[in-house]
Design a protein around this motif. Structure first.
Motif, PDB file in Angstrom:
ATOM      1  N   VAL A  36     -29.794  40.681  10.903  1.00 24.85           N
ATOM      2  CA  VAL A  36     -28.627  40.780  11.494  1.00 24.85           C
ATOM      3  C   VAL A  36     -28.320  39.535  12.009  1.00 24.85           C
ATOM      4  O   VAL A  36     -27.085  39.284  11.930  1.00 24.85           O
ATOM      5  N   ASN A  37     -29.144  38.834  12.628  1.00 28.49           N
ATOM      6  CA  ASN A  37     -28.693  37.297  13.099  1.00 28.49           C
ATOM      7  C   ASN A  37     -28.267  36.423  11.793  1.00 28.49           C
ATOM      8  O   ASN A  37     -27.671  35.628  11.763  1.00 28.49           O
ATOM      9  N   ILE A  38     -29.309  36.569  10.698  1.00 28.92           N
ATOM     10  CA  ILE A  38     -28.952  35.807   9.490  1.00 28.92           C
ATOM     11  C   ILE A  38     -27.409  35.982   9.042  1.00 28.92           C
ATOM     12  O   ILE A  38     -26.754  35.045   8.575  1.00 28.92           O
ATOM     13  N   VAL A  39     -26.977  37.233   8.907  1.00 37.11           N
ATOM     14  CA  VAL A  39     -25.728  37.832   8.164  1.00 37.11           C
ATOM     15  C   VAL A  39     -24.650  36.990   9.279  1.00 37.11           C
ATOM     16  O   VAL A  39     -23.778  36.380   9.146  1.00 37.11           O
ATOM     17  N   ARG A  40     -24.870  37.252  10.668  1.00 34.52           N
ATOM     18  CA  ARG A  40     -24.092  36.849  11.658  1.00 34.52           C
ATOM     19  C   ARG A  40     -23.900  35.566  11.611  1.00 34.52           C
ATOM     20  O   ARG A  40     -22.649  34.905  11.782  1.00 34.52           O
ATOM     21  N   LEU A  41     -25.017  34.609  11.637  1.00 35.51           N
ATOM     22  CA  LEU A  41     -24.799  33.291  11.754  1.00 35.51           C
ATOM     23  C   LEU A  41     -24.182  32.744  10.354  1.00 35.51           C
ATOM     24  O   LEU A  41     -23.527  31.609  10.442  1.00 35.51           O
ATOM     25  N   TYR A  42     -24.610  32.897   9.249  1.00 41.74           N
ATOM     26  CA  TYR A  42     -23.929  32.682   7.996  1.00 41.74           C
ATOM     27  C   TYR A  42     -22.646  32.812   8.181  1.00 41.74           C
ATOM     28  O   TYR A  42     -21.843  32.114   7.380  1.00 41.74           O
ATOM     29  N   ILE A  43     -22.075  34.021   8.337  1.00 41.96           N
ATOM     30  CA  ILE A  43     -20.608  34.258   8.554  1.00 41.96           C
ATOM     31  C   ILE A  43     -20.107  33.234   9.509  1.00 41.96           C
ATOM     32  O   ILE A  43     -18.994  32.675   9.001  1.00 41.96           O
ATOM     33  N   THR A  44     -20.660  33.053  10.548  1.00 47.14           N
ATOM     34  CA  THR A  44     -19.835  31.953  11.354  1.00 47.14           C
ATOM     35  C   THR A  44     -20.059  30.790  10.972  1.00 47.14           C
ATOM     36  O   THR A  44     -19.123  29.964  11.187  1.00 47.14           O
ATOM     37  N   ALA A  45     -21.048  30.087  10.424  1.00 46.73           N
ATOM     38  CA  ALA A  45     -21.257  28.919  10.013  1.00 46.73           C
ATOM     39  C   ALA A  45     -20.270  28.609   8.633  1.00 46.73           C
ATOM     40  O   ALA A  45     -19.574  27.465   8.718  1.00 46.73           O
ATOM     41  N   LEU A  46     -20.006  29.587   7.835  1.00 50.35           N
ATOM     42  CA  LEU A  46     -18.885  29.462   6.801  1.00 50.35           C
ATOM     43  C   LEU A  46     -17.483  29.415   7.272  1.00 50.35           C
ATOM     44  O   LEU A  46     -16.875  28.421   6.863  1.00 50.35           O
ATOM     45  N   PHE A  47     -17.308  30.036   8.153  1.00 54.62           N
ATOM     46  CA  PHE A  47     -15.978  29.932   9.158  1.00 54.62           C
ATOM     47  C   PHE A  47     -15.801  28.601   9.607  1.00 54.62           C
ATOM     48  O   PHE A  47     -14.739  27.993   9.213  1.00 54.62           O
ATOM     49  N   TYR A  48     -16.720  28.022  10.219  1.00 57.88           N
ATOM     50  CA  TYR A  48     -16.466  26.658  10.859  1.00 57.88           C
ATOM     51  C   TYR A  48     -16.274  25.375   9.868  1.00 57.88           C
ATOM     52  O   TYR A  48     -15.862  24.568   9.924  1.00 57.88           O
ATOM     53  N   ALA A  49     -17.276  25.747   8.612  1.00 56.31           N
ATOM     54  CA  ALA A  49     -17.322  24.722   7.597  1.00 56.31           C
ATOM     55  C   ALA A  49     -15.852  24.704   7.035  1.00 56.31           C
ATOM     56  O   ALA A  49     -15.495  23.767   6.742  1.00 56.31           O
ATOM     57  N   CYS A  50     -15.327  25.931   6.742  1.00 55.31           N
ATOM     58  CA  CYS A  50     -14.232  25.931   5.993  1.00 55.31           C
ATOM     59  C   CYS A  50     -12.910  25.361   7.223  1.00 55.31           C
ATOM     60  O   CYS A  50     -12.023  24.570   7.018  1.00 55.31           O
TER      61      CYS A  50
END
Length: 288
Positions: A36-50
């Motif tokens: 759950v944390n992997i999915v949540r953090l990857y989504i958030t990291a991708l958002f901030y990177a963009c």
């Protein structure tokens, strides 16, 4: 004007965190805390990177010295990898309304580190607040024993705020070195890098995740890690933690009410009393 805006942002962060807790509980019914944390953090990291591509914040990040980046990395691991692992594990074992009164103790641990390592004084108000939080934890634990809940869940719920408090202590230093948006983003991106160490072990479970679970965890990421975290960091930068923390301390109440209403977690008199005492203790400590 800054005070009003800062308080409003802290309130927004509390609603974001409270709602995200319920979404995480729903999203992890068939998945482990790490997945759950992997999915949540990857989504958030991708958002901030963009987002950084559009705002140009990469220039600021690249100009930071390596010491600041290392501290930001450590803060991200304690806040969103280690601390949230314990938190999600407690949610799975005990539910939201049984977990949040204990995890609400993070300001107590933050004050303790400041007293031990930064020489901050502790007055009577802080002592009373600490006693109320301690009493809340004892009462909640008694309620959990009556319900025959897993002792491991209680231990995880206690370790989560200790980890978060380390991250917050480091955040106090970082907030004077980095702008709120860049700080919020790099901590999430670093957390995503850190949790990547678990990809080989959880790759099979990640492949089995459904679109519904991705959608739910995306909502949790948006409300908790993107809106909630940025609003809190921005609030601290505007008015200081002495105002932001007490306002955001309503988060456990929001989480528990939503858990009872949405997840149908049965209320327990000791849990409710512990929740009230925990929130009161947090407010006393953070306004001292």
């Amino acid at each position: 004007m800054n005070t009003l805006l800062g308080a409003l942002l802290a309130l927004i962060s509390a609603f974001g965190w409270g709602t995200a807790s319920v979404l995480v509980k729903i999203g992890m019914r068939n998945k482990s805390a790490v997945t759950v944390n992997i999915v949540r953090l990857y989504i958030t990291a991708l958002f901030y990177a963009c987002l950084f591509l559009f705002t140009g914040n990469y220039a600021e990040i690249l100009s930071l010295n390596w010491q600041v980046l290392v501290i930001a990395f450590i803060s991200g691991q304690f806040g969103f990898v280690i601390g949230d692992y314990f938190y999600f594990s407690a949610l799975r074992l005990m539910g939201v309304s049984r977990t949040v009164p204990i995890t609400a103790s993070y300001p107590l641990w933050t004050i303790l580190w400041a007293w031990l390592f930064l020489g901050r004084s502790i007055n009577a108000q802080i002592t009373i607040g600490a006693f109320l939080i301690f009493l809340a934890i004892v009462i909640v634990r008694k309620g959990e024993i009556e319900e025959h809940l897993d002792t491991k869940g209680f231990l995880f719920a206690l370790l989560a705020p200790i980890s978060w408090s380390i991250a917050i202590t480091l955040l106090d230093f970082l907030s004077s070195q980095v702008s709120p948006l860049s700080l919020a983003g790099i901590r999430m991106i670093f957390a995503a890098f850190g949790i990547s160490a678990f990809l080989p072990k959880y790759s099979e479970e990640l492949r089995e995740i459904t679109r519904r679970e991705v959608a739910i965890l995306s909502g949790a990421a948006l409300l908790g890690l993107i809106i909630g975290q940025y609003a809190f960091v921005k609030s601290v930068s505007l008015v200081g933690s002495q105002i932001s923390a007490p306002v955001s301390a309503v988060n456990p109440i929001i989480s528990s009410l939503l858990a009872i209403a949405v997840l149908k977690e049965p209320p327990n008199a000791k849990i409710i009393l512990g929740l009230v005492l925990a929130v009161a203790g947090v407010i006393l400590i953070t306004t001292a």
